[in-house]
Design an enzyme around this catalytic site. Structure first.
Site, PDB file in Angstrom:
ATOM      1  N   LEU A  49      59.841 -29.344  67.747  1.00 13.19           N
ATOM      2  CA  LEU A  49      58.718 -30.117  68.271  1.00 13.19           C
ATOM      3  C   LEU A  49      57.560 -29.171  68.599  1.00 13.19           C
ATOM      4  CD1 LEU A  49      59.310 -32.891  70.933  1.00 13.19           C
ATOM      5  CD2 LEU A  49      57.092 -31.878  70.441  1.00 13.19           C
TER       6      LEU A  49
ATOM      7  N   GLN B  15      52.964 -36.720  64.491  1.00 12.73           N
ATOM      8  CA  GLN B  15      53.439 -38.027  64.950  1.00 12.73           C
ATOM      9  C   GLN B  15      52.301 -38.982  65.335  1.00 12.73           C
ATOM     10  OE1 GLN B  15      56.657 -37.994  68.059  1.00 12.73           O
ATOM     11  NE2 GLN B  15      57.814 -38.319  66.183  1.00 12.73           N
TER      12      GLN B  15
ATOM     13  N   HIS C 272      47.848 -41.427  72.607  1.00 21.29           N
ATOM     14  CA  HIS C 272      48.420 -41.853  71.323  1.00 21.29           C
ATOM     15  C   HIS C 272      47.400 -42.554  70.421  1.00 21.29           C
ATOM     16  CE1 HIS C 272      52.021 -41.179  73.670  1.00 21.29           C
ATOM     17  NE2 HIS C 272      52.798 -41.406  72.624  1.00 21.29           N
TER      18      HIS C 272
ATOM     19  N   GLU D 173      53.586 -28.635  67.016  1.00 21.68           N
ATOM     20  CA  GLU D 173      52.611 -28.998  65.978  1.00 21.68           C
ATOM     21  C   GLU D 173      51.992 -27.773  65.328  1.00 21.68           C
ATOM     22  OE1 GLU D 173      52.828 -30.432  68.937  1.00 21.68           O
ATOM     23  OE2 GLU D 173      53.433 -32.473  68.415  1.00 21.68           O
TER      24      GLU D 173
ATOM     25  N   GLU E  22      58.217 -34.083  62.998  1.00 20.07           N
ATOM     26  CA  GLU E  22      59.138 -34.411  64.085  1.00 20.07           C
ATOM     27  C   GLU E  22      59.759 -35.777  63.805  1.00 20.07           C
ATOM     28  OE1 GLU E  22      56.259 -34.241  67.216  1.00 20.07           O
ATOM     29  OE2 GLU E  22      55.931 -32.085  66.886  1.00 20.07           O
TER      30      GLU E  22
ATOM     31  N   PRO F  11      47.267 -29.053  69.382  1.00 19.72           N
ATOM     32  CA  PRO F  11      47.851 -27.698  69.399  1.00 19.72           C
ATOM     33  C   PRO F  11      47.766 -27.008  68.035  1.00 19.72           C
ATOM     34  CG  PRO F  11      49.341 -29.260  70.441  1.00 19.72           C
ATOM     35  CD  PRO F  11      48.242 -30.067  69.789  1.00 19.72           C
TER      36      PRO F  11
END
Lengths: 356, 333
Positions: free
Chosen positions: B65, B89, B136, B67, B36, B96
């Site tokens: 987008l 990312q 994140h 995964e 992505e 996923p």
């Protein structure tokens, strides 16, 4: 949506051709060949159910009733194309060149059962639902990048269209114009859950609309409808015009697997009725009879040659050398890591101690 | 060639990652980058900056987008002749795709008895300490070391990043290449312009010592070195610090010979303790070096909590004080 995606038929269940335009496309030889392939698959399937009952193979997944969908589509592929089956698609893999012995070895719990003959691209059966669709787009994308005109065809059921991977695969196929045939066998049930509980959509074909993918809904028990629709999709893919979604409406007569009891969730009388009405083999029998091309001698000969092929494959399967324990560790990595090597050595040491 | 002939540049870790990709894209037409924002945008961390311009959109591919879709398609590409580099990312967004890794990428080789193989490198920035939004910063390498069929590597500097990524791109099996976010631009190291390898499965002894072996990786490497140097000033303790670099398969020889020399061990990682890679290091020491031990093995880890929101991340991360206390516990035992 039912109007937009009517079920397309070439041969009606009573055996007549639905539209004169198909007449010249259907030869008696081709019809007999497709019938032979369907009969071969059906007799093997029946045999496998019995083998499971006798404890000679493990849990088995029957496809009886879905032969036209699998064989009509498999016959539209050429050598070099890619096939991505599920665990219920061995009528298709058998037709596409998978060996009967290896197919039986699969149900015997052997890795050999996932290995196609050299030069034939058949993936090991996809087990987690819909996950194989993404490999089909990836492999087809690779063919496109290699500059060939090879395509991939991937099988999946009605329940699979609820999975995220189905939607991700259609989207990738659409965005990158991969030469992929998304071949859905809608047999009405995901184990026990009927289509109307699985989705509000009246058809599966309509799901292609969201991805701008040409989609078609066909009678999956009509081997010529399947064959022609798949041929058209294959031509589109080879010409560089991207993927197609085919919904083949069909029915599995039996349970989900030999470990399942279909009478728990549906009236099995429906299957009995369908055996007499919409059956894919019966339809061709009726067609051939209407063409005065059905010969008892031919069919008897066919049955006995198939049965002897099955018996030979079964013998080969049952006399196949036992798994060696080392196979457990083979091919996990290209070269075994030290942890695996240590585990092999320990395992061996204990085994040796036990046999001393 | 003598070492003086080797041209080098001082690079940050992310530049080392980029250099490896550029070199390998040039050398091998089968290598593709998928992810992505990896194309025009050059990646959200700029790891692929300039590669889209240099190699074109057919090789540096902005994907939808998705995964699972990215890794699933890369499996198809890998089986059919390509060597994809997938950029996820953030590691926290790989979940996923867990099914694609666990049930396909890592076992197609075995399921097909070697007919179908998946030479795939999945790059994923990860880790605590850059004040990123929730999820994140997940630090979950243990989820992947538990997957038979994949290798897991974690460089902590530019030199290791370049050499390890090159090795990963020539490895016949799937490799998860973890990139600690805090290391991306925190320091520069001399990196040869030419191609070189850091072998998968080989750790790096950053500092030799006599009293205790401290094993760590990723962003905790610099924290550990700093904590150890402080401690060595205040106490008469000599620490050996080893950057594991590969989390599966672990470097059995270096780990065991170091512990057999020092007789003590501590493991520092930021991932949660339970199920963390520290436990495999302890097992390895137990299996190889039990009689050499002079103290219980110490662990300094994150908590068995989710990696928290960033206002709590300094509480979560193993601190210098905790690392020092663990070393002292072992030495004073």
């Amino acid at each position: 949506m039912l109007d937009q995606f009517p079920i397309q038929q070439v041969i009606h269940q009573d055996g007549h051709i639905t539209d004169e335009k198909y007449k010249e496309k259907i030869s008696i030889d081709k019809t007999k060949d497709l019938y032979y392939k369907m009969l071969r698959a059906r007799l093997l399937d029946k045999k496998c159910v019995n083998l499971q009952r006798q404890g000679r193979i493990g849990t088995y997944v029957p496809y009886e009733g879905q032969e036209a969908a699998q064989i009509g589509s498999a016959c539209a592929l050429d050598e070099g194309d890619w096939m991505f089956p599920t665990y219920r698609d061995h009528a298709a893999t058998l037709t596409f060149g998978f060996s009967m012995r290896n197919l039986l070895l699969n149900w015997r719990g052997r890795y050999e059962g996932n290995v196609p003959p050299e030069g034939i691209h058949i993936f090991p059966p996809g087990i987690p639902i819909a996950s194989q669709l993404l490999h089909a787009t990836g492999a087809a994308w690779a063919e496109k990048k290699h500059g060939t005109d090879r395509v991939s065809l991937v099988y999946f059921g009605d329940g699979a269209t609820s999975e995220g991977d189905f939607h991700e695969a259609l989207n990738f196929g659409s965005v990158f114009d991969t030469p992929t045939i998304f071949f859905n066998q809608n047999n009405g049930y995901a184990i026990s859950v009927p289509m109307e509980k699985q989705m509000k959509s009246k058809t599966i074909a309509q799901k292609g609309l969201g991805y701008n993918i040409p989609s078609v809904r066909i009678d999956g028990n009509d081997v010529f409808a399947v064959y022609f629709a798949t041929q058209e999709a294959v031509e589109r893919a080879r010409a560089g015009n991207g993927p197609t979604l085919i919904e083949a409406v069909t029915w599995r007569y039996g349970a989900h697997t030999t470990a399942d009891d279909a009478s728990m969730y549906r009236d099995q009388k429906e299957s009995e009725i369908r055996r007499q009405t919409t059956d894919p083999l019966l339809r061709i029998e009726r067609f051939l009879k209407a063409q005065s091309a059905w010969e008892e001698a031919w069919i008897n000969e066919l049955e006995s040659s198939i049965m002897s092929e099955i018996e030979t494959a079964l013998e080969e399967m049952e006399s196949y050398p036992d798994h060696e324990f080392a196979h457990l560790f083979d091919h996990v990595y290209d070269q075994p890591t030290w942890t695996i090597q240590d585990q092999v050595n320990e395992h061996l040491a204990i085994k040796r101690r036990q046999t001393q | 060639m003598s070492t003086t002939d080797v041209k080098t540049k001082k690079l940050t870790m992310i530049e080392g990652v980029r250099e490896a990709m550029r070199l390998m894209l040039k050398e091998n037409d089968d290598i593709l980058i998928l992810g992505e924002d990896v194309g025009k945008n050059g990646g959200v961390f700029r790891a692929t900056e300039g590669l889209y311009e240099e190699f074109g959109e057919d090789r540096v591919i902005d994907t939808p987008l998705a995964e699972s879709g990215i890794i699933g398609n890369s499996i198809g590409l890998a089986v059919n002749g390509f060597r994809p580099i997938v950029e996820i990312q953030f590691l926290g967004f790989i979940y996923p795709a867990f099914n694609q890794l666990m049930t396909h990428a890592t076992r197609l080789r075995q399921r097909s008895m070697g007919r179908y193989t998946v030479p795939l490198v999945v790059r994923a920035p990860y880790g605590v300490g850059v004040r990123a939004p929730e999820i994140h910063s997940d630090s979950v390498e243990g989820l992947f070391t538990h997957m038979p069929g994949i290798k897991v590597v974690v460089p902590s500097n530019a030199y290791d990043a370049k050499g390890l990524l090159i090795s990963s791109l020539e490895d016949p099996d799937p490799v998860l290449f973890l990139e600690p976010l805090r290391c991306y631009r925190s320091s520069r190291t001399e990196v040869p312009d030419e191609k070189y390898y850091i072998d998968i499965g080989k750790s790096s002894v950053l500092k030799t010592g006599e009293d205790i072996s401290v094993f760590t990786w990723g962003a905790m490497v610099q924290d550990t070195l700093k904590a150890v140097k402080e401690l060595e000033k205040t106490r008469n303790i000599s620490c050996e610090v080893i950057d594991l670099r590969t989390l599966y398969p672990l470097d059995k020889n270096t780990i065991s010979s170091s512990v057999q020399k020092t007789g003590r061990a501590a493991i520092v990682h930021e991932a949660p303790a339970t199920g963390g890679v520290s436990n495999d290091v302890i097992s390895l020491i137990n299996d190889t070096s039990f009689l050499y031990l002079r103290a219980p093995i110490q662990r300094v880890t994150g908590f068995d909590t989710p990696v928290p929101v960033y206002s709590l991340e300094q509480e979560y991360l193993p601190s210098a004080a905790k690392i020092q206390a663990a070393i002292e516990r072992a030495v004073d035992f």
